[in-house]
Design an enzyme around this catalytic site. Structure first.
Site, mmCIF file in Angstrom:
data_model
loop_
_atom_site.group_PDB
_atom_site.id
_atom_site.type_symbol
_atom_site.label_atom_id
_atom_site.label_comp_id
_atom_site.label_asym_id
_atom_site.label_seq_id
_atom_site.Cartn_x
_atom_site.Cartn_y
_atom_site.Cartn_z
ATOM 1 N N ALA A 117 -10.941 -9.359 -2.456
ATOM 2 C CA ALA A 117 -11.516 -10.701 -2.232
ATOM 3 C C ALA A 117 -10.430 -11.672 -1.777
ATOM 4 O O ALA A 117 -10.462 -12.849 -2.111
ATOM 5 C CB ALA A 117 -12.192 -11.194 -3.512
ATOM 6 N N GLY B 43 -11.195 -10.419 3.035
ATOM 7 C CA GLY B 43 -12.417 -10.055 2.310
ATOM 8 C C GLY B 43 -13.336 -11.250 2.096
ATOM 9 O O GLY B 43 -14.550 -11.189 2.346
ATOM 10 N N ASP C 245 -12.635 -7.344 -6.695
ATOM 11 C CA ASP C 245 -11.182 -7.468 -6.639
ATOM 12 C C ASP C 245 -10.618 -7.038 -7.975
ATOM 13 O O ASP C 245 -11.264 -7.183 -9.017
ATOM 14 C CB ASP C 245 -10.753 -8.910 -6.328
ATOM 15 N N ARG D 34 3.578 -3.113 9.816
ATOM 16 C CA ARG D 34 2.403 -2.617 9.082
ATOM 17 C C ARG D 34 2.775 -1.382 8.267
ATOM 18 O O ARG D 34 2.242 -1.149 7.195
ATOM 19 C CB ARG D 34 1.270 -2.308 10.056
ATOM 20 N N ASN E 118 -0.046 0.430 -0.240
ATOM 21 C CA ASN E 118 -1.480 0.361 0.040
ATOM 22 C C ASN E 118 -2.186 1.708 -0.130
ATOM 23 O O ASN E 118 -3.368 1.752 -0.469
ATOM 24 C CB ASN E 118 -1.718 -0.243 1.427
ATOM 25 N N THR F 162 -7.591 -2.207 5.492
ATOM 26 C CA THR F 162 -6.228 -2.293 4.961
ATOM 27 C C THR F 162 -5.225 -1.592 5.883
ATOM 28 O O THR F 162 -5.506 -0.511 6.412
ATOM 29 C CB THR F 162 -6.193 -1.633 3.557
ATOM 30 N N ASN F 163 -4.063 -2.180 6.026
ATOM 31 C CA ASN F 163 -2.989 -1.603 6.857
ATOM 32 C C ASN F 163 -2.080 -0.679 6.058
ATOM 33 O O ASN F 163 -1.972 -0.838 4.859
ATOM 34 C CB ASN F 163 -2.130 -2.742 7.425
ATOM 35 N N ARG G 250 -8.342 -10.049 20.874
ATOM 36 C CA ARG G 250 -7.082 -10.759 21.165
ATOM 37 C C ARG G 250 -6.761 -10.675 22.652
ATOM 38 O O ARG G 250 -6.411 -11.675 23.279
ATOM 39 C CB ARG G 250 -5.940 -10.142 20.341
ATOM 40 N N HIS H 181 -3.447 0.879 15.382
ATOM 41 C CA HIS H 181 -3.326 -0.565 15.187
ATOM 42 C C HIS H 181 -1.876 -0.825 14.824
ATOM 43 O O HIS H 181 -1.490 -0.779 13.678
ATOM 44 C CB HIS H 181 -4.266 -0.996 14.057
HETATM 45 O O1 TXD Z 1 -7.141 -5.318 11.926
HETATM 46 C C1 TXD Z 1 -6.934 -5.033 10.779
HETATM 47 N N1 TXD Z 1 -7.300 -3.847 10.323
HETATM 48 C C2 TXD Z 1 -6.286 -5.979 9.874
HETATM 49 C C3 TXD Z 1 -5.771 -5.497 8.607
HETATM 50 C C4 TXD Z 1 -6.301 -7.367 10.119
HETATM 51 C C5 TXD Z 1 -5.891 -8.254 9.148
HETATM 52 C C6 TXD Z 1 -5.421 -7.837 7.843
HETATM 53 N N2 TXD Z 1 -5.199 -6.438 7.750
HETATM 54 C C7 TXD Z 1 -4.860 -5.877 6.443
HETATM 55 O O2 TXD Z 1 -5.931 -6.115 5.512
HETATM 56 C C8 TXD Z 1 -3.659 -6.502 5.754
HETATM 57 O O3 TXD Z 1 -2.453 -5.997 6.283
HETATM 58 C C9 TXD Z 1 -3.900 -6.067 4.330
HETATM 59 O O4 TXD Z 1 -3.470 -4.729 4.143
HETATM 60 C C10 TXD Z 1 -5.418 -6.145 4.173
HETATM 61 C C11 TXD Z 1 -5.906 -7.405 3.445
HETATM 62 O O5 TXD Z 1 -5.374 -8.543 4.053
HETATM 63 P P1 TXD Z 1 -5.586 -9.992 3.391
HETATM 64 O O6 TXD Z 1 -4.951 -10.976 4.297
HETATM 65 O O7 TXD Z 1 -6.996 -10.162 3.002
HETATM 66 O O8 TXD Z 1 -4.693 -9.826 2.080
HETATM 67 P P2 TXD Z 1 -4.817 -10.645 0.696
HETATM 68 O O9 TXD Z 1 -5.290 -12.026 0.955
HETATM 69 O O10 TXD Z 1 -3.535 -10.427 -0.020
HETATM 70 O O11 TXD Z 1 -5.991 -9.890 -0.078
HETATM 71 C C12 TXD Z 1 -5.885 -8.607 -0.573
HETATM 72 C C13 TXD Z 1 -6.690 -8.552 -1.848
HETATM 73 C C14 TXD Z 1 -6.133 -9.425 -2.987
HETATM 74 O O12 TXD Z 1 -7.113 -10.341 -3.423
HETATM 75 C C15 TXD Z 1 -5.772 -8.409 -4.067
HETATM 76 O O13 TXD Z 1 -5.963 -8.917 -5.400
HETATM 77 C C16 TXD Z 1 -6.737 -7.282 -3.745
HETATM 78 O O14 TXD Z 1 -6.707 -7.203 -2.323
HETATM 79 N N3 TXD Z 1 -6.387 -6.011 -4.331
HETATM 80 C C17 TXD Z 1 -7.287 -5.176 -4.864
HETATM 81 N N4 TXD Z 1 -8.615 -5.267 -4.960
HETATM 82 C C18 TXD Z 1 -9.254 -4.255 -5.571
HETATM 83 N N5 TXD Z 1 -8.632 -3.160 -6.063
HETATM 84 C C19 TXD Z 1 -7.298 -3.044 -5.992
HETATM 85 N N6 TXD Z 1 -6.681 -1.970 -6.495
HETATM 86 C C20 TXD Z 1 -6.565 -4.078 -5.354
HETATM 87 N N7 TXD Z 1 -5.255 -4.287 -5.120
HETATM 88 C C21 TXD Z 1 -5.143 -5.469 -4.486
#
Ligand code: TXD
Length: 315
Positions: free
Chosen positions: A11, A15, A34, A89, A96, A120-121, A152, A176
């Site tokens: 979240a 998300g 989350d 990444r 991750n 997720t990356n 983009r 990516h």
């Molecule tokens: O094009 C694409 N695929 C991408 C990928 C474009 C943008 C972002 N991209 C990737 O998505 C980025 O490199 C990250 O690996 C993910 C998520 O990016 P975001 O910017 O949303 O990161 P945040 O704001 O840190 O959110 C990640 C959330 C955070 O609230 C954590 O508490 C939660 O993930 N989190 C979890 N949730 C559930 N279960 C577990 N185990 C967990 N661990 C962390």
């Protein structure tokens, strides 16, 4: 008729923005999950109150309990760390993998019929890992990146030529990351090849900016990576699935010989329908594009081997 349910694991920025867009477009009820329970519940409450103000019927629920995935048509995984300035990444690989692997197992347990979209990356490796951990047919696991990267590239071309982005067609394939492949021959502006409007050097500059498009935003934001355009990319795919559109979009999928590649997830054009992706569209590539795709696949394969050789952590 009951509304479709889409669950979003993670979240955070991407998300929560995805949940917001799904709600605003009236596409589905949403479950936000989350590991930080208060975060998912707080954002869900905020979104629900936004829905009331907007006069929208969507239900939005936040929790850390994976049982809430039950009944989801689509599950989106955005859980994990995002890049900070200077990080690639791939720097996120092991951290991750320890999150995405166990989350995918929870998806298989609680939403065994869902279509899974991984965000997720590093994207292509995480998509492969999630596919392996769910045991789903490969048609039900997709990685979102190509829609974002293509968006983009279309943005930069539109800005340069001062035409609306909707009049530009472009498809970005491959991984990516630094090895993404912009299929030059398929770029069209108002139905004509881009090469009729711009020099080869200029096209290459726009493609390079696309390749570095994520890093450009990370450098500006400093504390997070992009999330509005990524969320739009996710929702575009979710809509194609929920509405059984049979529309062709780029996505990272497990290949078994298409484009001469196998045992790897990589971005290719696929047709999206309610059951997931139904076929890979094999379009002709120039020899250097095919080589670039194979190079990207080699790099992703190494990442897959690395994460599969390590034990998963608990979610
Ligand atoms: O094009 C694409 N695929 C991408 C990928 C474009 C943008 C972002 N991209 C990737 O998505 C980025 O490199 C990250 O690996 C993910 C998520 O990016 P975001 O910017 O949303 O990161 P945040 O704001 O840190 O959110 C990640 C959330 C955070 O609230 C954590 O508490 C939660 O993930 N989190 C979890 N949730 C559930 N279960 C577990 N185990 C967990 N661990 C962390």
């Amino acid at each position: 008729m009951s509304r479709p349910l889409v669950s979003v694991v993670g979240a955070g920025q991407v998300g929560a923005t995805t949940a917001h867009l799904l709600m605003l477009k009236g596409l589905a009820d949403v479950v936000l999950i989350d590991v930080v329970e208060g975060l998912a519940r707080g954002k869900a409450l905020d979104l629900l109150q936004a829905a009331a103000t907007e006069g929208l019927p969507s239900q939005v629920t936040g929790t850390s309990d994976y049982a809430a995935l039950e009944g989801s048509q689509v599950v989106v995984i955005t859980a994990g760390l995002a890049r900070k300035p200077g990080m690639s990444r791939d720097d996120l690989l092991m951290a991750n993998a320890g999150i995405v692997g166990p989350v995918a197992e929870q998806v298989a347990r609680h939403a065994p019929n869902a279509v899974l979209i991984v965000v997720t990356n590093p994207l292509d490796v995480m998509t492969a890992l999630a596919w392996k951990r769910t045991g789903f047919p490969r048609q039900r696991v997709l990685g979102m990146a190509g829609v974002l990267d293509s968006g983009r590239l279309r943005t930069f071309i539109a800005e340069r030529l001062r035409v609306p982005p909707v009049d530009i067609e472009a498809m970005v394939l491959g991984s990516h990351g630094d090895l993404m492949v912009s299929v030059k021959s398929s770029i069209a502006v108002e139905g004509r090849p881009l090469s009729a409007r711009l020099s080869a050097d200029e096209i290459d500059r726009l493609i390079a900016r696309t390749r570095d498009g994520g890093a450009e935003i990370v450098a500006l934001l400093k504390t997070s990576s992009a999330y509005y355009a990524p969320a739009s990319g996710i929702v575009r795919m979710v809509q194609a699935i929920l509405k059984d559109e049979r529309r062709v979009l780029p996505a990272s999928v497990w290949l078994e010989g298409e484009y001469g590649l196998k045992d790897v997830c990589i971005g290719v054009p696929v047709e999206l329908a309610a059951s997931g992706w139904t076929r890979v569209i094999v379009q002709p590539l120039a020899p250097d594009e095919q080589q670039a795709l194979s190079r990207a696949a080699g790099q992703v394969r190494e990442g897959i081997a690395t994460v599969l050789s390590t034990a998963p952590a608990k979610p």
